[in-house]
Write a protein that holds these residues in place. Sequence first.
Motif, PDB file in Angstrom:
ATOM      1  N   GLU A   1       0.810  -1.106   0.112  1.00 27.28           N
ATOM      2  CA  GLU A   1      -0.200  -0.117  -0.061  1.00 27.28           C
ATOM      3  C   GLU A   1       0.846   1.605   0.053  1.00 27.28           C
ATOM      4  N   VAL A   2       0.470   2.049  -0.527  1.00 25.90           N
ATOM      5  CA  VAL A   2       0.980   3.725  -0.488  1.00 25.90           C
ATOM      6  C   VAL A   2       1.648   3.572   1.266  1.00 25.90           C
ATOM      7  N   TYR A   3       0.407   3.439   1.729  1.00 28.24           N
ATOM      8  CA  TYR A   3       0.665   4.218   3.320  1.00 28.24           C
ATOM      9  C   TYR A   3       1.509   2.826   3.829  1.00 28.24           C
ATOM     10  N   GLY A   4       2.260   1.858   3.767  1.00 21.41           N
ATOM     11  CA  GLY A   4       2.326   0.803   4.384  1.00 21.41           C
ATOM     12  C   GLY A   4       1.298   0.343   5.185  1.00 21.41           C
ATOM     13  N   ASP A   5       0.900  -0.444   5.783  1.00 17.28           N
ATOM     14  CA  ASP A   5      -0.101  -1.027   6.314  1.00 17.28           C
ATOM     15  C   ASP A   5      -0.454   0.623   7.291  1.00 17.28           C
ATOM     16  N   PRO A   6      -1.800   1.014   6.531  1.00 16.18           N
ATOM     17  CA  PRO A   6      -2.811   2.000   6.911  1.00 16.18           C
ATOM     18  C   PRO A   6      -3.210   2.784   8.464  1.00 16.18           C
ATOM     19  N   MET A   7      -3.565   1.314   9.088  1.00 14.20           N
ATOM     20  CA  MET A   7      -3.945   1.133  10.052  1.00 14.20           C
ATOM     21  C   MET A   7      -2.939   1.441  11.086  1.00 14.20           C
ATOM     22  N   THR A   8      -1.515   1.077  10.964  1.00 16.43           N
ATOM     23  CA  THR A   8      -0.286   1.341  11.632  1.00 16.43           C
ATOM     24  C   THR A   8      -0.014   3.009  11.331  1.00 16.43           C
ATOM     25  N   PHE A   9      -0.200   3.847  10.043  1.00 21.61           N
ATOM     26  CA  PHE A   9       0.105   4.512   9.694  1.00 21.61           C
ATOM     27  C   PHE A   9      -0.772   5.255  10.604  1.00 21.61           C
ATOM     28  N   ARG A  10      -1.868   5.105  10.861  1.00 24.62           N
ATOM     29  CA  ARG A  10      -3.156   6.491  11.276  1.00 24.62           C
ATOM     30  C   ARG A  10      -2.700   6.683  12.833  1.00 24.62           C
ATOM     31  N   VAL A  11      -2.056   5.311  13.429  1.00 28.25           N
ATOM     32  CA  VAL A  11      -1.389   5.035  14.890  1.00 28.25           C
ATOM     33  C   VAL A  11      -0.543   5.782  14.803  1.00 28.25           C
ATOM     34  N   ARG A  12       0.605   5.925  14.228  1.00 31.76           N
ATOM     35  CA  ARG A  12       1.702   6.180  14.438  1.00 31.76           C
ATOM     36  C   ARG A  12       1.485   8.401  14.095  1.00 31.76           C
ATOM     37  N   LYS A  13       0.797   8.711  13.465  1.00 30.14           N
ATOM     38  CA  LYS A  13       0.473  10.145  12.574  1.00 30.14           C
ATOM     39  C   LYS A  13      -0.279  10.156  14.011  1.00 30.14           C
ATOM     40  N   VAL A  14      -2.018  10.088  14.887  1.00 31.39           N
ATOM     41  CA  VAL A  14      -2.302  10.190  16.581  1.00 31.39           C
ATOM     42  C   VAL A  14      -0.672  10.244  17.129  1.00 31.39           C
ATOM     43  N   ALA A  15      -0.562   9.477  16.960  1.00 29.86           N
ATOM     44  CA  ALA A  15       0.912   9.111  18.768  1.00 29.86           C
ATOM     45  C   ALA A  15       1.225  10.561  18.455  1.00 29.86           C
ATOM     46  N   ARG A  16       2.205  11.060  16.355  1.00 35.56           N
ATOM     47  CA  ARG A  16       2.806  12.141  16.546  1.00 35.56           C
ATOM     48  C   ARG A  16       2.200  13.270  17.711  1.00 35.56           C
ATOM     49  N   SER A  17       0.965  13.517  16.562  1.00 34.07           N
ATOM     50  CA  SER A  17       0.213  15.283  16.957  1.00 34.07           C
ATOM     51  C   SER A  17      -0.301  15.124  18.274  1.00 34.07           C
ATOM     52  N   LEU A  18      -0.765  14.222  18.987  1.00 37.81           N
ATOM     53  CA  LEU A  18      -0.971  13.852  20.395  1.00 37.81           C
ATOM     54  C   LEU A  18       0.474  13.676  21.573  1.00 37.81           C
ATOM     55  N   ARG A  19       1.747  13.597  20.713  1.00 37.03           N
ATOM     56  CA  ARG A  19       2.554  13.212  22.216  1.00 37.03           C
ATOM     57  C   ARG A  19       2.162  11.689  22.586  1.00 37.03           C
ATOM     58  N   ALA A  20       1.906  11.180  21.975  1.00 33.82           N
ATOM     59  CA  ALA A  20       1.082  10.238  23.008  1.00 33.82           C
ATOM     60  C   ALA A  20       1.836   8.873  23.687  1.00 33.82           C
ATOM     61  N   PRO A  21       2.634   8.825  25.008  1.00 28.07           N
ATOM     62  CA  PRO A  21       3.480   8.379  25.837  1.00 28.07           C
ATOM     63  C   PRO A  21       3.131   7.041  25.172  1.00 28.07           C
TER      64      PRO A  21
END
Length: 243
Positions: A46-66
Amino acid sequence: MDLDPELKALDALGGFSVLRTGVPPRGPLPTLASAFADPGPEGPAEVYGDPMTFRVRKVARSLRAPEPRVAASVAQQGLAARFWSIALGAAALCGQLPDLDPELLHWDPDAGAPDDLWLGEVRFRPVSDLDAVVRAGLLVPLSAALRSRHRVSPALLWGNAGSALAGTVRQLGRWALAHGRPDVGERARALAGPLLAHPDLAGTLDPGTLRRRSCCLYYRVPGGGVCGDCCFERPPRPAPGRS
């Protein structure tokens, strides 16, 4: 009001209820069916690799999730709100339900609402299929996909789904009041009752207050607090020895 072939009627509701149709301008997007699938040892093509993992990592970066499970929870709740808003909004406003089959619904994990979801083919199902379309067809595989990748409990994820459904009903009620359409709010509440009675969702909310009985973990992000319907009155303190 009838839903037209491009679902433009949903634009009146705004926000999370809007659903794009046709070809996404950013090029081919993965279907939700492929995003839910196990990426396997070599990962998906996929263009995003694993889309589910891509989304979770994007949210993690945005929120600085611990930790990843916090980002997974927030990402899942956002998608649950989208699914309920589109389906319940269409049913309450138009008396029609677009088929949100994961094979037809394309997802851009790098975009926000309403440009994140694109329906490749518009077809309709009976409003009585609400549970089958959203809970069984979307939320069950979404939960399984996230749990296969992250250490997140099913009770937390179903609490998120119940909270998202209650939030959708409140939003539709506010829209109905503002636009002189009390029938829309009444239909939304009537349709939500049986949905919340399903064993997956039953017990996720206090029936008197609609406060949830679990926590989405948002309080763990820097600067985060408890949500308006949280089971906690204030952010809990970490156990000794934990950050």
